[in-house]
Design an enzyme around this catalytic site. Structure first.
Site, PDB file in Angstrom:
ATOM      1  N   ARG A   1      38.961  37.818  48.153  1.00 20.68           N
ATOM      2  CA  ARG A   1      39.971  36.750  48.067  1.00 20.68           C
ATOM      3  C   ARG A   1      39.558  35.762  46.989  1.00 20.68           C
ATOM      4  O   ARG A   1      39.025  34.688  47.267  1.00 20.68           O
ATOM      5  CB  ARG A   1      40.095  36.074  49.436  1.00 20.68           C
ATOM      6  CG  ARG A   1      40.593  37.018  50.519  1.00 20.68           C
ATOM      7  CD  ARG A   1      40.435  36.430  51.905  1.00 20.68           C
ATOM      8  NE  ARG A   1      39.037  36.202  52.239  1.00 20.68           N
ATOM      9  CZ  ARG A   1      38.622  35.734  53.423  1.00 20.68           C
ATOM     10  NH1 ARG A   1      39.489  35.426  54.354  1.00 20.68           N
ATOM     11  NH2 ARG A   1      37.331  35.569  53.656  1.00 20.68           N
TER      12      ARG A   1
ATOM     13  N   LYS B   1      32.700  43.085  35.321  1.00 17.46           N
ATOM     14  CA  LYS B   1      33.589  44.026  35.995  1.00 17.46           C
ATOM     15  C   LYS B   1      34.027  45.071  34.968  1.00 17.46           C
ATOM     16  O   LYS B   1      34.794  44.768  34.055  1.00 17.46           O
ATOM     17  CB  LYS B   1      34.816  43.302  36.554  1.00 17.46           C
ATOM     18  CG  LYS B   1      34.561  42.568  37.840  1.00 17.46           C
ATOM     19  CD  LYS B   1      35.801  41.864  38.344  1.00 17.46           C
ATOM     20  CE  LYS B   1      36.895  42.819  38.752  1.00 17.46           C
ATOM     21  NZ  LYS B   1      38.048  42.133  39.369  1.00 17.46           N
TER      22      LYS B   1
ATOM     23  N   HIS C   1      47.490  38.911  38.982  1.00 20.09           N
ATOM     24  CA  HIS C   1      47.087  40.300  38.790  1.00 20.09           C
ATOM     25  C   HIS C   1      47.693  41.263  39.807  1.00 20.09           C
ATOM     26  O   HIS C   1      47.752  42.467  39.550  1.00 20.09           O
ATOM     27  CB  HIS C   1      45.559  40.405  38.820  1.00 20.09           C
ATOM     28  CG  HIS C   1      44.912  39.944  37.548  1.00 20.09           C
ATOM     29  ND1 HIS C   1      45.009  38.646  37.105  1.00 20.09           N
ATOM     30  CD2 HIS C   1      44.189  40.606  36.615  1.00 20.09           C
ATOM     31  CE1 HIS C   1      44.350  38.525  35.959  1.00 20.09           C
ATOM     32  NE2 HIS C   1      43.849  39.699  35.648  1.00 20.09           N
TER      33      HIS C   1
ATOM     34  N   GLU D   1      45.409  34.806  29.837  1.00 16.83           N
ATOM     35  CA  GLU D   1      44.204  34.785  30.675  1.00 16.83           C
ATOM     36  C   GLU D   1      43.525  33.410  30.641  1.00 16.83           C
ATOM     37  O   GLU D   1      42.966  32.961  31.643  1.00 16.83           O
ATOM     38  CB  GLU D   1      43.225  35.869  30.235  1.00 16.83           C
ATOM     39  CG  GLU D   1      43.590  37.273  30.726  1.00 16.83           C
ATOM     40  CD  GLU D   1      43.339  37.464  32.223  1.00 16.83           C
ATOM     41  OE1 GLU D   1      42.890  36.514  32.885  1.00 16.83           O
ATOM     42  OE2 GLU D   1      43.596  38.564  32.731  1.00 16.83           O
TER      43      GLU D   1
ATOM     44  N   HIS E   1      48.074  43.737  28.880  1.00 11.97           N
ATOM     45  CA  HIS E   1      47.534  43.175  30.113  1.00 11.97           C
ATOM     46  C   HIS E   1      47.905  41.708  30.273  1.00 11.97           C
ATOM     47  O   HIS E   1      48.348  41.277  31.344  1.00 11.97           O
ATOM     48  CB  HIS E   1      46.008  43.340  30.124  1.00 11.97           C
ATOM     49  CG  HIS E   1      45.347  42.717  31.318  1.00 11.97           C
ATOM     50  ND1 HIS E   1      45.495  43.216  32.595  1.00 11.97           N
ATOM     51  CD2 HIS E   1      44.557  41.612  31.427  1.00 11.97           C
ATOM     52  CE1 HIS E   1      44.811  42.457  33.445  1.00 11.97           C
ATOM     53  NE2 HIS E   1      44.234  41.477  32.760  1.00 11.97           N
TER      54      HIS E   1
ATOM     55  N   ARG F   1      21.814  56.013  34.676  1.00 15.51           N
ATOM     56  CA  ARG F   1      21.860  55.037  35.776  1.00 15.51           C
ATOM     57  C   ARG F   1      21.856  53.595  35.280  1.00 15.51           C
ATOM     58  O   ARG F   1      21.532  52.672  36.033  1.00 15.51           O
ATOM     59  CB  ARG F   1      20.700  55.252  36.752  1.00 15.51           C
ATOM     60  CG  ARG F   1      20.724  56.601  37.456  1.00 15.51           C
ATOM     61  CD  ARG F   1      19.674  56.631  38.567  1.00 15.51           C
ATOM     62  NE  ARG F   1      19.688  57.911  39.244  1.00 15.51           N
ATOM     63  CZ  ARG F   1      18.862  58.929  38.963  1.00 15.51           C
ATOM     64  NH1 ARG F   1      17.973  58.781  37.980  1.00 15.51           N
ATOM     65  NH2 ARG F   1      18.914  60.047  39.623  1.00 15.51           N
TER      66      ARG F   1
ATOM     67  N   HIS G   1      49.074  44.132  37.703  1.00 15.02           N
ATOM     68  CA  HIS G   1      48.513  45.481  37.717  1.00 15.02           C
ATOM     69  C   HIS G   1      49.560  46.518  38.096  1.00 15.02           C
ATOM     70  O   HIS G   1      49.568  47.639  37.566  1.00 15.02           O
ATOM     71  CB  HIS G   1      47.334  45.552  38.683  1.00 15.02           C
ATOM     72  CG  HIS G   1      46.065  45.017  38.106  1.00 15.02           C
ATOM     73  ND1 HIS G   1      44.926  44.834  38.856  1.00 15.02           N
ATOM     74  CD2 HIS G   1      45.739  44.622  36.853  1.00 15.02           C
ATOM     75  CE1 HIS G   1      43.957  44.358  38.089  1.00 15.02           C
ATOM     76  NE2 HIS G   1      44.444  44.208  36.872  1.00 15.02           N
TER      77      HIS G   1
ATOM     78  N   ASN H   1      42.161  36.415  40.671  1.00  9.93           N
ATOM     79  CA  ASN H   1      43.174  37.467  40.754  1.00  9.93           C
ATOM     80  C   ASN H   1      44.598  36.928  40.614  1.00  9.93           C
ATOM     81  O   ASN H   1      45.567  37.688  40.732  1.00  9.93           O
ATOM     82  CB  ASN H   1      43.047  38.221  42.087  1.00  9.93           C
ATOM     83  CG  ASN H   1      41.805  39.094  42.121  1.00  9.93           C
ATOM     84  OD1 ASN H   1      41.400  39.649  41.107  1.00  9.93           O
ATOM     85  ND2 ASN H   1      41.186  39.197  43.286  1.00  9.93           N
TER      86      ASN H   1
ATOM     87  N   GLU I   1      32.111  40.685  44.197  1.00  7.93           N
ATOM     88  CA  GLU I   1      33.370  40.660  44.934  1.00  7.93           C
ATOM     89  C   GLU I   1      33.210  41.130  46.369  1.00  7.93           C
ATOM     90  O   GLU I   1      33.968  41.961  46.871  1.00  7.93           O
ATOM     91  CB  GLU I   1      34.446  41.496  44.214  1.00  7.93           C
ATOM     92  CG  GLU I   1      34.941  40.837  42.951  1.00  7.93           C
ATOM     93  CD  GLU I   1      36.232  41.441  42.426  1.00  7.93           C
ATOM     94  OE1 GLU I   1      36.654  42.500  42.922  1.00  7.93           O
ATOM     95  OE2 GLU I   1      36.806  40.846  41.509  1.00  7.93           O
TER      96      GLU I   1
ATOM     97  N   LYS J   1      35.132  31.021  33.774  1.00  6.92           N
ATOM     98  CA  LYS J   1      34.987  32.348  34.384  1.00  6.92           C
ATOM     99  C   LYS J   1      33.578  32.568  34.902  1.00  6.92           C
ATOM    100  O   LYS J   1      33.388  33.107  35.995  1.00  6.92           O
ATOM    101  CB  LYS J   1      35.371  33.449  33.400  1.00  6.92           C
ATOM    102  CG  LYS J   1      35.212  34.827  34.039  1.00  6.92           C
ATOM    103  CD  LYS J   1      36.025  35.913  33.413  1.00  6.92           C
ATOM    104  CE  LYS J   1      35.917  37.186  34.253  1.00  6.92           C
ATOM    105  NZ  LYS J   1      36.675  38.319  33.664  1.00  6.92           N
TER     106      LYS J   1
END
Length: 390
Positions: free
Chosen positions: A258, A160, A265, A202, A282, A138, A269, A262, A254, A244
């Site tokens: 919005r 993330k 992305h 990025e 990426h 956990r 993606h 992103n 998140e 960031k």
């Protein structure tokens, strides 16, 4: 009574039978991002962050032959290494199969809740190991030691964590913050030029959405940054990391999807998904996704054509794709649109595009139509007269 024993007393009353029980929980995570020049400094910082805890190091095969892997050897010499595991490099390892194997390994290793998992590698390692750490018992502590530019400016920061699924990129994941991030600039000296450019995508994304000052810095130092051997890289890593953390801190889980982060992305993606998570890096997919978003914004009259061309020119100068056919694996336009449809289904029937208005200002649009995306893909797939130009 033993020294470490204590008594807990509670007097909790019965709750009203007819009322709902309201649950209110709050968690605040704090961690440090260290940007250090040399491997020896990175090792010292890691040992400080471990604070006597044992470490299980997970890395990728390419890193195991690089100077960065000496961190593992030093931990072993200091009696702090519980074990190390090497997985295959590449996006295909960012999978449930890899995650399950790592969980089995940690269980066999006897990793305890107080021990620390160390992710040593690029973005794939950051994402995969972070999710494994979030799921094992956990949640156990983990430290990110990113060895690529992309991981230092993006993947290693923000908590993330996820693995890919055939249906979509990052479909299985969590929000789980690291105990620390240690970015060593010396590790970037062995970076493949293509990987360096992917990382710059990025960093540039963050400059476009949030920092005109960083954008101008990248413009001035583009040639040096591509080589990744210059003193110009340190300020870039530090600035992108700070941007960031500032943006993620506003909405770490998140709740509001919005988000300017992103940018690039949505299409990026989709490209990664249909090309099989590997042929297109990426950062390359995000760079192309940014070009598509810029085109849509310009076509809508939101973005000045001259600024759009300035941004696209910088993407090009960094050696990143600005045309569909420049991707290592060129997906059919209809396949890209099909992948976007799947993303729309996952996201409650809407696609959110981050559309730049000016440097540091974006519009989060949920009304971009399939035809707008199709036309932008067509315009970025061949020589054309840009929208908004005579």
């Amino acid at each position: 009574m033993a020294e470490n024993s204590y008594i807990v007393r509670d007097r909790i009353p019965l709750s009203a039978i007819s009322s709902a029980i309201e649950v209110s929980l709050e968690r605040r995570d704090t961690y440090r991002i260290h940007v250090v020049p040399e491997a020896s400094a990175a090792t010292d910082v890691l040992i400080d962050e471990l604070d006597g805890r044992r470490a299980a190091v997970i890395t990728e095969r390419t890193v195991a032959s690089l100077p960065a892997y000496r961190i593992t050897e030093t931990l072993d010499q200091r009696g702090l290494l519980l074990g190390s595991m090497v997985v295959d490099a590449g996006e295909r390892s960012k999978s449930l199969d890899t995650a399950y194997r790592l969980i089995d390994w940690l269980a066999q290793l006897g990793l305890a809740r107080r021990d620390v998992v160390v992710a040593l590698g690029g973005g794939m390692i950051m994402d995969t190991v972070g999710w494994v750490a979030s799921a094992f018992m956990r949640g156990v502590p983990y430290v990110n030691v990113p060895t690529t530019l992309l991981a230092q400016v993006d993947a290693g920061i923000g908590g993330k964590v996820a693995v890919d699924h055939n249906a979509a990129k990052n479909l299985v994941g969590a929000f789980y913050q690291p105990r620390a991030v240690i970015s060593c600039l010396e590790f970037l000296e062995t970076l493949d030029p293509r990987q360096a450019r992917a990382g710059l995508a990025e960093a540039l994304k963050k400059a476009i959405i949030a920092s005109p000052e960083l954008f101008e810095y990248i413009e001035r130092h583009a040639g040096e940054l591509v080589r990744c051997h210059s003193s110009a890289v340190g300020p870039l890593v530090r600035a992108a990391s700070a941007i960031k953390t500032e943006l993620v801190g506003r909405d770490p889980y998140e709740v509001d999807l919005r988000r300017p982060l992103n940018f690039g992305h949505t299409v990026g993606h989709a490209v990664e998904t249909i090309t099989g998570y590997g042929p297109v890096l990426h950062g390359e997919a995000v760079a192309y996704g940014m070009v598509v978003a810029l085109d849509i914004s310009r076509a809508r009259g939101l973005l000045d054509a001259a600024l759009a061309e300035r941004i696209v020119d910088l993407i090009r100068r960094l050696g990143l794709p600005v045309r569909l056919e420049q991707l290592r694996s060129v997906p059919p336009i209809e396949d890209v649109l099909g992948a976007l449809d799947k993303i729309r289904e996952i996201r409650d029937g809407s696609l959110r595009f981050v559309l730049p208005v000016e440097l540091g200002t974006t519009l989060i649009a949920e009304d971009v139509t399939d035809d707008e995306v199709r036309q932008a893909l067509l315009r970025t797939a061949a020589d054309h007269v840009p929208a908004g130009r005579p």
